[in-house]
Design an enzyme around this catalytic site. Sequence first.
Site, PDB file in Angstrom:
ATOM      1  CE1 TYR A  48     -95.438  10.747 -64.850  1.00  0.00           C
ATOM      2  CE2 TYR A  48     -96.626  10.914 -66.922  1.00  0.00           C
ATOM      3  CZ  TYR A  48     -95.477  10.606 -66.220  1.00  0.00           C
ATOM      4  OH  TYR A  48     -94.368  10.158 -66.903  1.00  0.00           O
ATOM      5  CB  CYS A  49    -102.641   8.742 -66.620  1.00  0.00           C
ATOM      6  SG  CYS A  49    -104.170   9.417 -65.957  1.00  0.00           S
TER       7      CYS A  49
END
Length: 357
Positions: free
Chosen positions: A198-199
């Site tokens: 994720y970011c």
Amino acid sequence: MQLYNNLSAKERAELIEQAGKERLTISFYKYAKINNTEIFRNHLFLAWDQLEVLGRIYVATEGINAQLSVPAENFEAFKNHLDTISFLENVRLNIAIEHNNFAFLKLKVKVRKKIVADGLNDETFDVTNKGVHVNAKKFNELIEDPNTVLVDMRNHYESEIGHFKNAVTPDVDTFRESLDLIEEDLREHKEDKKLVMYCTGGIRCEKASAYYKHKGFKNVFQLEGGIINYVRQIEAEGLENKFLGKNFVFDERRSERISDDVIANCHQCGEPADLHTNCANEACHLLFIQCDSCKEKMENCCSTNCMEINRLPYEEQKALRKGQGNSNDIFKKGRADHLPYKKDLRNIFETLKTDKI
Ligand SMILES: [Zn+2]
Ligand SMILES: [Zn+2]
């Protein structure tokens, strides 16, 4: 025809204040083939300037990456304009959790070689062969799976103030470093582990997932729309929030609080704190975490040396800086030997690694 911003940040802030309009903070990105980036850039600037859009937008032959604010009353018109651009029709807009009318003070649309400085040679792999996009519900399930390795694809100063529970948070300054580090550490597990990443808004994972597939990882997943979209979904669907602390954002707000947990410490005294600040000495401008009492004691500076410089009359400060090259980079990487409590996240990474694998 005016194609560039011509107001200073201060003048703009005054205008926003006077207008008293509520502004929405929005981000979006899209990978798409753009042939004439200069014409496209000018087109966006003219249309969005009219709609009083402010922000930082990157246009490249590989697509667009935009972080901006727009007066709430112009949101529909803005959305309609996006829909007139074929590859931006119905693009997913990540709308911020917390708004600040002063998140952006200029409209800057820049042509770049890439929309994210990822350091990758795209010719060497198929960037369209992406990982599986998962929504918040599926993501919550995946990250509880003992066979999952959850990786935060952001930089150290972002994950330090907030991240998903059980996430590996590489102590890196750049996205490129992260890619190599993770591949190295997981090289024995390309087939048996689920690599979930994720970011902030999804843009970094988009390419990282393709890169890892190219490197032989069999099970690659990414959080659709990143942390921003995750928070929207858990609120809308009443799901459990598994994100601890704050989401770091690249505008004047610096972060959005997602949970009440304070997972970081003041870099000067070690007390729990998770507010980033820039050293008040303009020649330093270091981004670091400072608690309220240190802020007062240190006069918003990162060191006594900076404090002394900051007390000098402005003209003297300027003379001191001469020839040194002014560093006006807001997000200058927060590392300095004189900050005793800057966490060495590499150790955390090591610990997590042995725990998880
Ligand atoms: Zn402190
Ligand atoms: Zn400083």
